[in-house]
Scaffold this active site. Structure first.
Site, mmCIF file in Angstrom:
data_model
loop_
_atom_site.group_PDB
_atom_site.id
_atom_site.type_symbol
_atom_site.label_atom_id
_atom_site.label_comp_id
_atom_site.label_asym_id
_atom_site.label_seq_id
_atom_site.Cartn_x
_atom_site.Cartn_y
_atom_site.Cartn_z
ATOM 1 N N GLY A 33 55.378 20.999 79.583
ATOM 2 C CA GLY A 33 56.689 21.239 80.176
ATOM 3 C C GLY A 33 57.307 19.884 80.466
ATOM 4 N N SER A 34 58.468 19.895 81.085
ATOM 5 C CA SER A 34 59.167 18.619 81.289
ATOM 6 C C SER A 34 58.341 17.651 82.139
ATOM 7 C CB SER A 34 60.536 18.866 81.925
ATOM 8 O OG SER A 34 60.404 19.724 83.056
ATOM 9 N N GLU A 36 55.292 17.116 82.120
ATOM 10 C CA GLU A 36 54.137 16.548 81.404
ATOM 11 C C GLU A 36 54.561 15.577 80.308
ATOM 12 O OE1 GLU A 36 54.420 19.953 81.979
ATOM 13 O OE2 GLU A 36 53.278 19.535 83.807
ATOM 14 N N GLU A 55 48.431 29.389 79.050
ATOM 15 C CA GLU A 55 47.441 28.510 79.683
ATOM 16 C C GLU A 55 46.064 29.157 79.807
ATOM 17 O OE1 GLU A 55 50.524 28.996 80.552
ATOM 18 O OE2 GLU A 55 51.507 27.040 80.704
ATOM 19 N N HIS A 78 51.149 22.796 82.734
ATOM 20 C CA HIS A 78 52.488 22.598 83.257
ATOM 21 C C HIS A 78 52.566 23.035 84.725
ATOM 22 C CE1 HIS A 78 56.682 22.200 83.709
ATOM 23 N NE2 HIS A 78 56.927 23.492 83.763
ATOM 24 N N HIS A 289 25.727 42.078 89.786
ATOM 25 C CA HIS A 289 27.049 42.654 89.539
ATOM 26 C C HIS A 289 27.104 44.056 90.131
ATOM 27 C CE1 HIS A 289 30.136 44.100 86.249
ATOM 28 N NE2 HIS A 289 30.609 44.175 87.456
ATOM 29 N N GLY A 409 33.023 37.022 83.868
ATOM 30 C CA GLY A 409 33.578 38.315 83.488
ATOM 31 C C GLY A 409 35.092 38.322 83.441
#
Ligand code: TZD
Ligand code: CA
Length: 537
Positions: A33-34, A36, A55, A78, A289, A409
């Site tokens: 993005g701007s 970065e 992402e 970003h 779990h 998971g």
């Protein structure tokens, strides 16, 4: 870099880029993005930027890559929004101890108090508690040092993700002259267990009448795998793999292999009863779990826990823990114990696969066909939750780094991680075995695979439903839970839409042919297989 005849001028950016190379970074996984863009200016030519379209997929790819290479992977995100999209994937990286260095772009320093668009408010808090270390340096000159710290934090104590937020106007600032020392720094962890500790463990193992080994993900390296096999064979001891494992540290057709332990207190305790000594190495004790309460261990069963991670040792509810280098210590135990001369026997054969019907394959048939078609050194990235039992019933994995699974998971790992694993492993074939539900969380990784021509064979097992959740709904007594079916998704069209050659297999012969074609290709391919519903256990 020089101005006039004065001393060399270095910016925060070029010192930071030099540090990336110093830490062996040749790939940046990112979505920009701007905030970065200023960091990405003048990247060294030998550093590739691999673009992911979401992402979650970016971090999934980086996770697979870091697990395959055994080194930290570098990720550019970003601001707060990109970081937020990445957080689900981070839960897996925490559990798998994956060393990830995440860098997020921040708005201009002087404007942060106004909370402008794209400000990452309280940036260093955003990823906690998932990151073991996170920071926004107090001033631009501290950025290179903080970046160097990030790499060291990412690998200590077994590894994990770290997060650094940097205002984008920092990159053009002058670096401090003392930063040159950063380029020569190193941190070496010496975690060898002292000799008396190893001797004590050897004595315990030799004295045990019925020892059993529970091996975990940390041992899924060449040396770890070899040590586990040697120790088990010397003792003639049964081997289980730790509950909820995300890697396979032992050959699953080995005659001493008993399976992956179920992830429930009472079931583990039942299965380990009768053993006087349990040696757990390279896993938490234990990662449960399904909630089935009971006593952790039967009376008369003692547990010794060998781990790289002091946190794992601290939170275990039972056993005597040794925090030390797991692979090295297990190797010394394999060298040290008295071989009992037990005849070990031959590798076991899978039973014939259960058959499906009506244009749907049983998952066992899918896995049997994959086993028969793919080379023995194929690595599998697996995210097909209801087909776990079918997978282990049919597969024959005899090499380290053959199995990768979302460690916490968190779905959305399978497709992206397969791309990263293939990039990181180099020449080994990679097959992703992913459920129709799971595939959607990381679907955009198909685009990166196509653009980068990463030769992964993506197999989508399509049963039209969240199969594992149906099983769980039954178990938890929620018979009419909503939101469990996912009909009407055409993965052949999705794959093609992202640029991956895709086809559907509705019988074993068709699947075999498509797999062979995919494995022979130098780019990615996708095979959608309509499957029948099975249960995870
Ligand atoms: N969202 C995320 C990010 N992670 C999750 N684990 C879930 C939701 C919940 N979940 C499971 O734990 S298993 C599962 C879901 C939605 C079903 C996955 O469906 P699938 O596989 O088609 O990939 P099966 O074989 O049909 O279960
Ligand atoms: Ca499914």
């Amino acid at each position: 870099m020089t101005s006039g005849t004065g001393p060399a001028r270095h910016t925060v950016r070029d010192r930071s880029h030099a540090l990336l190379r110093r830490h062996g970074v040749s790939v940046i996984f990112g979505n920009p993005g701007s905030n970065e863009l200023p960091f990405l200016q003048d990247l060294p030519d030998d550093v590739d930027y691999v673009l992911g379209l979401h992402e979650g997929a970016v971090v999934g790819m980086a996770d697979g890559y870091a697990q395959a290479t055994g080194r930290p992977a570098f990720v550019s995100l970003h601001a707060a929004s990109g970081t937020g999209n990445a957080m689900g994937a981070l839960t897996n990286a925490v559990s798998s101890h994956t060393p990830l260095v995440l860098l997020a772009g921040q708005q201009v320093r002087a404007t942060l108090g106004l909370e402008p668009m794209l400000a990452n408010v309280d940036a260093a808090l955003l990823t906690r508690p998932l990151t073991r270390w996170s920071s926004e340096p107090a001033c631009a000159t501290d950025v290179p040092r903080a970046l160097n710290q990030a790499f060291a934090e990412a690998v200590r104590d077994g590894g994990g993700p770290v997060y650094l937020s940097v205002p984008y106007d920092d990159w053009d600032r002058d670096a401090a002259p003392g930063d040159r020392h950063l380029l020569g720094r190193s941190v070496v962890e010496c975690r060898d267990a002292p000799e008396p500790v190893v001797a004590g463990l050897v004595e315990r193992l030799d004295a045990a009448a019925h020892p059993v080994l529970v091996l975990g993900p940390t041992l899924d390296t060449g040396a770890g795998y070899a040590a586990g096999v040697r120790l088990a064979e010397a003792l003639g001891a049964a081997v289980w793999v730790s509950p909820s494992t995300h890697r396979m540290p032992f050959p699953n057709r080995h005659p001493l292999f008993r399976g992956v332990l179920p992830a429930a207190v009472a079931h583990v305790s039942e299965l380990l009863a009768g053993h006087d000594l349990v040696l757990v190495a390279g896993a938490p004790v234990f990662r449960y779990h399904q909630h089935v309460p009971g006593d952790y261990l039967a009376r008369g069963t003692h547990l010794v826990h060998l781990t790289d991670d002091g946190g794992e040792a601290a939170r275990a509810p039972m056993g005597e823990a040794v925090v030390a280098d797991v692979v090295g210590t297990l190797t010394r135990l394999a060298d040290g114990v008295r071989p009992r001369g037990v005849a070990v026997g031959a590798y076991t054969e899978p039973a014939p696969a259960r058959a499906g019907g009506d244009g749907r394959l049983d998952p066992e048939e899918v896995f049997a066909t994959v086993r028969e078609t793919a080379p023995a050194d194929t690595a599998y990235v697996v995210e097909s939750t209801s087909t776990n039992a079918a997978f282990w019933a049919q597969m024959d994995l005899r090499q380290p780094q053959s199995y990768f699974w979302p460690a916490s998971g968190g779905l959305g790992f399978g497709l992206p991680a397969a791309v990263g694993v293939r990039m990181g492993l180099g020449e080994r074939p990679v097959v992703a075995l992913v459920g129709d539900g799971s595939a959607n969380y990381g679907i955009t990784a198909l685009w990166t695979a196509a653009q980068q021509r990463v030769p992964v064979v993506f197999v989508i097992l399509n049963n039209g439903t969240y199969g594992a959740l149906r099983w769980f709904a039954d178990l938890l007594g929620v018979p009419k839970a909503p939101g469990l079916d996912v009909p009407g998704i055409d993965f052949v069209q999705l794959g093609q839409g992202y640029g991956v050659p895709s086809a559907r297999a509705s019988d074993v012969a068709g699947l075999r042919r498509l797999l062979a074609e995919g494995l022979a290709s130098d780019g990615p391919s996708l095979i959608e297989v309509p499957t029948t519903l099975t249960t995870p256990h």
